[in-house]
Design a protein around this motif. Structure first.
Motif, PDB file in Angstrom:
ATOM      1  N   ASP A  13       0.868  -1.178   0.000  1.00  0.00           N
ATOM      2  CA  ASP A  13       0.000   0.000   0.000  1.00  0.00           C
ATOM      3  C   ASP A  13       0.906   1.229   0.000  1.00  0.00           C
ATOM      4  OD1 ASP A  13      -3.300   0.208   0.832  1.00  0.00           O
ATOM      5  OD2 ASP A  13      -2.124   2.066   0.787  1.00  0.00           O
ATOM      6  N   PHE A  70      -8.950  -0.815  -6.404  1.00  0.00           N
ATOM      7  CA  PHE A  70      -8.533   0.583  -6.581  1.00  0.00           C
ATOM      8  C   PHE A  70      -9.298   1.555  -5.673  1.00  0.00           C
ATOM      9  CE2 PHE A  70      -7.763  -1.164 -11.000  1.00  0.00           C
ATOM     10  CZ  PHE A  70      -6.395  -1.263 -10.852  1.00  0.00           C
ATOM     11  N   GLY A  71      -8.827   2.776  -5.682  1.00  0.00           N
ATOM     12  CA  GLY A  71      -9.553   3.859  -5.012  1.00  0.00           C
ATOM     13  C   GLY A  71      -9.143   4.048  -3.568  1.00  0.00           C
ATOM     14  N   VAL A  72     -10.008   4.736  -2.819  1.00  0.00           N
ATOM     15  CA  VAL A  72      -9.707   5.036  -1.417  1.00  0.00           C
ATOM     16  C   VAL A  72     -10.393   4.034  -0.498  1.00  0.00           C
ATOM     17  CG1 VAL A  72      -9.149   7.488  -1.314  1.00  0.00           C
ATOM     18  CG2 VAL A  72     -11.511   6.788  -1.586  1.00  0.00           C
ATOM     19  N   SER A  73      -9.851   3.911   0.704  1.00  0.00           N
ATOM     20  CA  SER A  73     -10.443   3.010   1.698  1.00  0.00           C
ATOM     21  C   SER A  73     -11.362   3.819   2.617  1.00  0.00           C
ATOM     22  CB  SER A  73      -9.340   2.352   2.522  1.00  0.00           C
ATOM     23  OG  SER A  73      -8.680   3.332   3.290  1.00  0.00           O
ATOM     24  N   GLN A 128      -9.493   6.012   5.084  1.00  0.00           N
ATOM     25  CA  GLN A 128      -8.993   7.257   4.478  1.00  0.00           C
ATOM     26  C   GLN A 128     -10.130   8.277   4.365  1.00  0.00           C
ATOM     27  OE1 GLN A 128      -7.422   5.406   0.914  1.00  0.00           O
ATOM     28  NE2 GLN A 128      -5.310   5.534   1.623  1.00  0.00           N
TER      29      GLN A 128
HETATM   30  C1  SAM Z   1     -10.146   0.269  -1.641  1.00  0.00           C
HETATM   31  S1  SAM Z   1      -8.764   0.292  -0.617  1.00  0.00           S
HETATM   32  C2  SAM Z   1      -8.311  -1.401  -0.486  1.00  0.00           C
HETATM   33  C3  SAM Z   1      -8.970  -2.114   0.649  1.00  0.00           C
HETATM   34  C4  SAM Z   1      -8.456  -3.501   0.888  1.00  0.00           C
HETATM   35  N1  SAM Z   1      -8.697  -4.377  -0.227  1.00  0.00           N
HETATM   36  C5  SAM Z   1      -9.017  -4.085   2.167  1.00  0.00           C
HETATM   37  O1  SAM Z   1      -9.587  -5.186   2.103  1.00  0.00           O
HETATM   38  O2  SAM Z   1      -8.900  -3.472   3.211  1.00  0.00           O
HETATM   39  C6  SAM Z   1      -7.534   0.896  -1.678  1.00  0.00           C
HETATM   40  C7  SAM Z   1      -6.165   0.990  -1.059  1.00  0.00           C
HETATM   41  O3  SAM Z   1      -5.237   1.085  -2.136  1.00  0.00           O
HETATM   42  C8  SAM Z   1      -4.247   1.995  -1.787  1.00  0.00           C
HETATM   43  N2  SAM Z   1      -3.722   2.514  -3.044  1.00  0.00           N
HETATM   44  C9  SAM Z   1      -4.369   3.270  -3.949  1.00  0.00           C
HETATM   45  N3  SAM Z   1      -3.563   3.549  -4.986  1.00  0.00           N
HETATM   46  C10 SAM Z   1      -2.386   2.930  -4.738  1.00  0.00           C
HETATM   47  C11 SAM Z   1      -1.149   2.843  -5.446  1.00  0.00           C
HETATM   48  N4  SAM Z   1      -0.980   3.457  -6.615  1.00  0.00           N
HETATM   49  N5  SAM Z   1      -0.151   2.112  -4.914  1.00  0.00           N
HETATM   50  C12 SAM Z   1      -0.329   1.469  -3.723  1.00  0.00           C
HETATM   51  N6  SAM Z   1      -1.464   1.544  -3.000  1.00  0.00           N
HETATM   52  C13 SAM Z   1      -2.488   2.266  -3.499  1.00  0.00           C
HETATM   53  C14 SAM Z   1      -4.932   3.033  -0.942  1.00  0.00           C
HETATM   54  O4  SAM Z   1      -4.007   3.694  -0.113  1.00  0.00           O
HETATM   55  C15 SAM Z   1      -5.949   2.196  -0.173  1.00  0.00           C
HETATM   56  O5  SAM Z   1      -5.428   1.801   1.066  1.00  0.00           O
END
Ligand code: SAM
Length: 313
Positions: A54, A100-103, A106
């Motif tokens: 991440d 993808f996207g924000v959690s 966040q």
């Molecule tokens: C939708 S959340 C993922 C949630 C995760 N699958 C879970 O079960 O908790 C997206 C995460 O991807 C990370 N993220 C987004 N773009 C990223 C990138 N280019 N490289 C690494 N991490 C990234 C964000 O910081 C966020 O924590």
């Protein structure tokens, strides 16, 4: 505020589509709070491994803490576009997941500045070490840059006027908080009660720009394909059409193979396709959407790495 929950979307569907081998090596490129990591781990044996990436240090800290006693999990802070730097020579992944996207953590933490529902610093960086923040960018970007970002990444009809409102307002006072930006957008965009919040599209657009989200996706897909073992699966969950379009085109092109003129009489297999599309795009069930409204816009595409009939030199 770092340990609020995040409901992982399409959890069962991810585990099924990943076709998990007990001794496989998996990559969760967007580990978040580790919801998908935990589900994959349940199917892994003692020799299986998972790399959790991440870019957000808070996510990395939370995932490290969550799996601290499980030696099968390795956690790294990195942008997924720098995947080649974390893969050891000769290694490949049995499966790779992008969510993808924000959690939710966040979005829910006002101090991260992602939310138009709460007042906080106008930040929006997934990795607070990156620059510019939203406030830094809005302080210097020209009218046409702001307008184009709002149009392209937010499909905001009022992009032109919102961009002028920002440029005018910052001449008097620096834009430093989410509440300031919301107030300014509300002056320009009138919304009926049934409409989305008038700042929804602008916040999405600025967040995508600040984190270079679409560039990251476009950059990582070919790297991820190279990093997959033959037979390994690539799973990508998108939350809006801009993300999904990049994934869809990439998978389609790789499944089609070399772009040779149609008149050349060769079989599809001789076009050297690198991926096979697996099933149709997957969406969340009604039950999941009821429980987690964020799942409504999720769409997962799955593909499998094919053996190469001929390697490109
Ligand atoms: C939708 S959340 C993922 C949630 C995760 N699958 C879970 O079960 O908790 C997206 C995460 O991807 C990370 N993220 C987004 N773009 C990223 C990138 N280019 N490289 C690494 N991490 C990234 C964000 O910081 C966020 O924590």
């Amino acid at each position: 505020m770092a340990d609020q929950p995040h409901h992982p979307v399409l959890l069962e569907e991810v585990v099924e589509a990943m076709n998990i081998r007990e001794d496989g090596y998996y990559l969760d490129a967007t580990a978040g709070r580790g919801g998908h990591v935990a589900a994959i781990l349940e199917k892994l044996g003692a020799d299986g491994r998972i790399l959790a990436l991440d870019r957000d240090p808070q996510a990395v800290a939370a995932v490290t803490k969550r799996f601290t006693s499980d030696s099968r999990v390795q956690v790294r802070q990195a942008n997924f576009s720098s995947l080649s730097d974390v893969l050891q020579p000769g290694e490949c992944f049995s499966g790779i997941l992008f969510d993808f996207g924000v959690s939710s953590p966040q979005l829910d933490d006002a101090s991260r500045g992602f939310s138009f529902m709460q007042d906080g610093p106008l930040d929006m960086r997934m990795n607070p070490a990156d620059h510019p923040s939203a406030a830094e960018w809005l302080a210097t970007a020209e009218h046409h840059e702001i307008r184009d970002v709002l149009r392209r990444y937010g499909e905001e009809k009022h992009a032109h006027r919102i961009a002028w409102a920002i440029v005018d307002a910052r001449a008097d006072d620096a834009l430093e908080t989410t509440a300031q930006l919301v107030a300014l957008i509300k002056k320009v965009v009138s919304a009926r009660p049934q409409d989305k919040h008038p700042a929804t599209r602008s916040f999405q657009a600025i967040r995508i720009r600040i984190n270079k989200e679409l560039e990251e996706i476009a950059a990582v897909l070919p790297i991820a394909l190279d990093a997959l073992c033959v037979g390994g699966r690539l799973l990508a969950i998108s939350f809006h059409s801009l993300e999904d379009r990049i994934v869809k085109r990439f998978l389609r092109d790789q499944a089609r193979g070399d772009d040779l003129p149609k008149e050349i009489p060769i079989r599809d297999a001789d076009r050297n396709p690198r991926l096979r599309l697996v099933g149709k795009p997957v969406r969340a069930s009604v039950a999941e959407i009821d429980e987690n409204p964020r799942a409504r816009s999720a769409i997962m595409r799955v593909a499998e790495r094919l053996p190469q009939s001929r390697e490109v030199a």
